[in-house]
Enzyme design. Structure first.
Site, PDB file in Angstrom:
ATOM      1  N   HIS A 163       0.823  -1.228   0.000  1.00  0.00           N
ATOM      2  CA  HIS A 163       0.000   0.000   0.000  1.00  0.00           C
ATOM      3  C   HIS A 163       0.851   1.269   0.000  1.00  0.00           C
ATOM      4  CE1 HIS A 163      -3.563  -2.335   0.432  1.00  0.00           C
ATOM      5  NE2 HIS A 163      -3.303  -2.736   1.664  1.00  0.00           N
TER       6      HIS A 163
ATOM      7  N   ASP B 260      -2.857 -10.643  -2.121  1.00  0.00           N
ATOM      8  CA  ASP B 260      -3.402 -10.132  -0.861  1.00  0.00           C
ATOM      9  C   ASP B 260      -4.874  -9.778  -1.078  1.00  0.00           C
ATOM     10  OD1 ASP B 260      -2.148  -8.682   1.851  1.00  0.00           O
ATOM     11  OD2 ASP B 260      -3.943  -7.688   1.093  1.00  0.00           O
TER      12      ASP B 260
ATOM     13  N   HIS C  75      -6.373  -7.194  -0.290  1.00  0.00           N
ATOM     14  CA  HIS C  75      -6.485  -5.777  -0.611  1.00  0.00           C
ATOM     15  C   HIS C  75      -5.654  -5.448  -1.844  1.00  0.00           C
ATOM     16  CE1 HIS C  75      -6.897  -6.195   3.833  1.00  0.00           C
ATOM     17  NE2 HIS C  75      -7.967  -5.462   3.605  1.00  0.00           N
TER      18      HIS C  75
ATOM     19  N   ASP D 181      -4.592 -12.868   3.989  1.00  0.00           N
ATOM     20  CA  ASP D 181      -5.847 -12.277   4.448  1.00  0.00           C
ATOM     21  C   ASP D 181      -7.054 -12.568   3.566  1.00  0.00           C
ATOM     22  OD1 ASP D 181      -4.519 -10.689   2.630  1.00  0.00           O
ATOM     23  OD2 ASP D 181      -4.659  -8.843   3.781  1.00  0.00           O
TER      24      ASP D 181
END
Length: 344
Positions: free
Chosen positions: A158, A193, A195, A282
């Site tokens: 990120h 991931d 995200h 995740d």
């Protein structure tokens, strides 16, 4: 398989983050890396410590002003009246007025996004150690290893060139990919991931030497919200080198693995000299940060699909916050991955 790990991650351990206006326990805690390390050692993988990387390759990816902020912010913050021991951003720059202030209070909101990027005295040290782990794993592959795993913490995908957020401060996989591309000419990144890897996408969006693919939950309802949509395909020299594969809420193994298949087909067509994987656990059903519903067997399937790639592979750890399942999911992924690697 050789893996890299920096114990410096222990120096970054904020206890709380801000979630929807409430202080909540920080899921991105040292126990995550400790759990994965224990599993790797139990499986007999060989640990390698990062050596003497300095900041050359970090600075090749990240903005100089941002790095200065990260390295000095905590000391400057503690000089502000009534400052807390942990930096929590509280005022943010609007996209239409991105003027960089000189005060640390202003820079906190200029360089950090949201409430999930707190900083402590050791955050910079830990982030550098994490980036060095990714670089060391890349070096192992460049020197002849077929695969290597970087147990990175804090995670990185990120982090933009000049902006941190979502537990991320330095973009480990982007730093490693830039280093490898400088040696090999063209590489690919697969991000699985839950995200979207918005920072990684941004760093390479206009470049043609790094092909980025991200399989993730619907960004309209899941962090990072403002990037990760299917119509984001790259610009300029990078046009066509960015593939986002967002999935609906509660997607299970079949949809997730089909998206990975699609992503791997795109990577194979690009024909990179090496593959880097932003490996998040995740997507697992029950992970407190996720909206996907992948099983442990789903991670085994992901390992098989990625392991079928015939070129060199660097695995870079990202998210995964259901600690009691991290070891089991890593074991399943690596079993599928290594079995296919040996078959090829």
């Amino acid at each position: 398989m050789k893996f890299t790990y920096s114990a410096l991650h222990h120096q970054h351990a904020p206890e709380h983050i801000m979630v929807r206006g409430t202080m909540a326990p920080n899921l991105e805690a040292p126990v995550r890396a400790e759990t994965l390390l224990k599993q790797l050692c139990a499986q007999g993988h060989e640990q390698v410590s990062p050596q003497g990387w300095g900041q050359e390759w970090i600075a090749a990816v990240h903005d100089a002003g941002y790095l200065e902020f990260l390295s000095t912010a905590h000391e400057r913050w503690r000089q502000v009246p009534n400052a807390t021991p942990v930096i929590h951003p509280h005022a943010f720059a609007h996209y239409s007025s991105r003027r960089r202030p000189s005060s640390v209070q202003g820079q906190v909101g200029y360089y950090l996004a949201g409430g999930s990027s707190p900083m402590t005295e050791g955050t910079w040290t830990a982030a550098v150690g994490s980036a060095h782990a990714a670089l060391e794993a890349s070096k192992l592959v460049l020197e002849g290893e077929r695969e290597a795993y970087a147990l990175c913490r804090p995670p990185g995908h990120h982090a933009y060139a000049d902006f941190g957020g979502g537990f991320c401060y330095l973009n480990n996989v982007a730093i490693a990919a830039h280093y490898m591309a400088s040696e090999l000419g063209r590489v690919a990144i697969l991000d699985i991931d839950t995200h979207h890897g918005n920072g990684t996408q941004s760093i390479f969006y206009k470049r043609g030497d790094v092909h980025f693919v991200s399989v993730h939950g619907d960004p309209n309802v899941l962090f990072p919200f403002y990037a990760g949509y299917a119509d984001e395909t790259g610009e300029g020299e990078g046009e066509g080198c960015n593939l986002n594969l967002p999935l609906p809420l509660k997607s299970e193994d079949p949809a997730w693995l089909a998206a990975i298949d699609q992503g791997m087909a795109s990577i194979q067509a690009y024909a990179p000299k090496a593959l880097l994987v932003s490996l998040g656990f995740d997507p697992f059903k029950g992970d407190p940060s996720s909206d996907l519903a992948v099983s442990t067997e789903g991670f085994r399937g992901a390992g098989e699909r990625i392991g079928a790639y015939r070129g060199p592979v660097v695995l870079v750890q990202e998210g995964g916050y259901l600690v009691e399942k991290l070891g089991e999911n890593l074991d399943a992924f690596l079993e599928g991955f290594m079995r296919m690697r040996k078959a090829n």
